[in-house]
Design a protein around this motif. Structure first.
Motif, short mmCIF file in Angstrom:
data_model
loop_
_atom_site.label_atom_id
_atom_site.label_comp_id
_atom_site.label_asym_id
_atom_site.label_seq_id
_atom_site.Cartn_x
_atom_site.Cartn_y
_atom_site.Cartn_z
N VAL A 150 -29.57 -16.34 -25.80
CA VAL A 150 -28.90 -15.81 -25.06
C VAL A 150 -28.49 -14.23 -25.38
O VAL A 150 -28.54 -13.36 -24.70
CB VAL A 150 -27.89 -16.62 -24.31
CG1 VAL A 150 -27.20 -15.73 -23.35
CG2 VAL A 150 -28.37 -17.59 -23.72
N ALA A 151 -27.88 -14.19 -26.55
CA ALA A 151 -27.27 -13.16 -27.07
C ALA A 151 -28.41 -12.01 -27.46
O ALA A 151 -28.12 -10.65 -27.35
CB ALA A 151 -26.50 -13.29 -28.38
N ALA A 188 -25.07 -16.06 -34.69
CA ALA A 188 -25.30 -17.46 -34.44
C ALA A 188 -26.52 -17.95 -34.91
O ALA A 188 -26.43 -19.15 -35.33
CB ALA A 188 -25.22 -17.62 -32.92
N HIS A 189 -27.53 -17.10 -35.14
CA HIS A 189 -28.76 -17.40 -35.38
C HIS A 189 -28.58 -17.91 -36.98
O HIS A 189 -29.04 -18.74 -37.58
CB HIS A 189 -29.55 -16.38 -35.37
CG HIS A 189 -31.26 -16.78 -35.36
ND1 HIS A 189 -31.64 -16.93 -36.76
CD2 HIS A 189 -32.01 -16.79 -34.39
CE1 HIS A 189 -33.16 -17.32 -36.63
NE2 HIS A 189 -33.26 -17.27 -35.09
N ARG A 239 -35.05 -19.34 -29.32
CA ARG A 239 -35.30 -19.95 -28.38
C ARG A 239 -36.17 -21.11 -28.76
O ARG A 239 -35.82 -22.45 -28.24
CB ARG A 239 -36.26 -19.54 -27.13
CG ARG A 239 -36.11 -20.33 -25.80
CD ARG A 239 -36.76 -19.35 -24.55
NE ARG A 239 -35.84 -18.00 -24.59
CZ ARG A 239 -34.98 -17.87 -23.93
NH1 ARG A 239 -34.11 -18.99 -23.56
NH2 ARG A 239 -34.42 -16.70 -23.73
N VAL A 294 -27.48 -25.81 -30.22
CA VAL A 294 -26.58 -25.10 -29.42
C VAL A 294 -26.25 -23.75 -30.13
O VAL A 294 -26.36 -22.65 -29.03
CB VAL A 294 -25.44 -25.94 -29.44
CG1 VAL A 294 -24.01 -25.13 -28.67
CG2 VAL A 294 -25.33 -27.22 -28.66
N LEU A 295 -26.26 -23.54 -31.16
CA LEU A 295 -26.16 -22.20 -31.74
C LEU A 295 -27.26 -21.24 -31.65
O LEU A 295 -27.43 -20.25 -31.49
CB LEU A 295 -25.65 -22.29 -33.38
CG LEU A 295 -24.33 -22.87 -33.66
CD1 LEU A 295 -24.21 -23.22 -35.05
CD2 LEU A 295 -23.30 -21.58 -33.32
N TYR A 296 -28.61 -21.97 -31.75
CA TYR A 296 -29.70 -21.31 -31.46
C TYR A 296 -29.80 -20.88 -30.09
O TYR A 296 -30.25 -19.73 -29.58
CB TYR A 296 -31.10 -22.03 -31.89
CG TYR A 296 -31.38 -21.99 -33.41
CD1 TYR A 296 -31.46 -21.00 -33.89
CD2 TYR A 296 -31.59 -23.08 -33.95
CE1 TYR A 296 -32.06 -20.87 -35.17
CE2 TYR A 296 -31.78 -23.14 -35.35
CZ TYR A 296 -32.18 -21.90 -35.88
OH TYR A 296 -32.46 -22.03 -37.31
N ARG A 297 -29.44 -21.66 -29.02
CA ARG A 297 -29.39 -21.32 -27.61
C ARG A 297 -28.58 -20.07 -27.68
O ARG A 297 -28.89 -19.25 -26.87
CB ARG A 297 -29.03 -22.66 -26.89
CG ARG A 297 -30.01 -23.58 -26.67
CD ARG A 297 -29.72 -24.51 -25.54
NE ARG A 297 -30.68 -25.59 -25.51
CZ ARG A 297 -30.69 -26.68 -26.42
NH1 ARG A 297 -29.43 -26.95 -27.01
NH2 ARG A 297 -31.49 -27.55 -26.26
N LYS A 298 -27.27 -20.17 -28.11
CA LYS A 298 -26.35 -19.07 -28.01
C LYS A 298 -26.99 -17.74 -28.62
O LYS A 298 -26.96 -16.55 -28.10
CB LYS A 298 -25.03 -19.47 -28.52
CG LYS A 298 -24.06 -18.20 -28.73
CD LYS A 298 -22.93 -18.75 -29.34
CE LYS A 298 -21.74 -17.48 -29.58
NZ LYS A 298 -20.87 -17.97 -30.31
N ALA A 299 -27.69 -17.93 -29.73
CA ALA A 299 -28.44 -16.62 -30.16
C ALA A 299 -29.46 -16.16 -29.35
O ALA A 299 -29.74 -15.01 -29.15
CB ALA A 299 -28.95 -17.02 -31.63
#
Length: 185
Positions: A183-184, A73-74, A128, A176-181
């Motif tokens: 969290v992961a 995702a990052h 983040r 959004v993808l950076y937020r997902k990254a």
């Protein structure tokens, strides 16, 4: 690349690295090839140098993202953000988002990129911080587009608004993808 890089990211890196550099070379060669077949494309050495510099910066930015990414995702967020920044610069230099490239309202869109560069430096490309940076870029893109429509009465507002909407959607998708990254990780 560090040893704590996740296997999924490693697999993506092995595919994306040659694609990014090879794609950049193909894009740089495209106008040269087109010039062999039509008079409609008439690039000068300056045009090739500028476009080559833009491609080099984009590829180096992606290389930097590859070094810090831990999850796919990052990588995808970085690719989307870099591609959108490239499109914004290219459109502004080639035809101008507002009237001609020399129109002062086009400088508003440079501010969006400046926020991105500063945010990336401050966050050291960590997911983040990049999510916050891309959110700020999206907000500034909307403000820049609105001001540009207000300043430039000769440019069709629909084009400026559509381009602003496209870039804003891309910045928000990357956020959004950076937020997902984040969290992961």
């Amino acid at each position: 690349m560090t040893s704590d890089t996740m296997p999924e990211a490693n697999a993506c890196i092995r595919v994306l690295r040659p694609l990014s550099w090879g794609g950049a070379l193909a894009l740089l060669a495209l106008p040269w090839v087109a010039m062999r077949f039509t008079d409609e494309v008439a690039w000068t050495g300056r045009d090739f140098a500028l476009f080559g510099a833009m491609l080099l910066v984009a590829c180096l930015a992606f290389e930097a993202a590859l070094r810090v990414a831990r999850v796919p995702a990052h990588l995808l967020a970085s690719l989307l953000a870099i591609g959108t920044a490239f499109l914004l610069v290219w459109a502004n230099l080639a035809v101008g988002i507002v009237d001609e490239p020399e129109h002062p309202a086009n400088l508003l869109f440079a501010a969006v990129l400046l926020v991105g560069v500063i945010g990336a430096a401050i966050s050291r490309l960590q997911a983040r911080g990049m999510a916050l940076t891309l959110s700020a870029m999206a907000a500034l893109q909307v403000v820049s587009g609105a001001i540009a429509v207000w300043i430039a009465s000769q440019t069709p507002a629909l084009f400026v608004l559509a381009f602003t909407g496209l870039c804003t959607a891309a910045w928000l998708a990357a956020a959004v993808l950076y937020r997902k990254a984040a969290v992961a990780q």
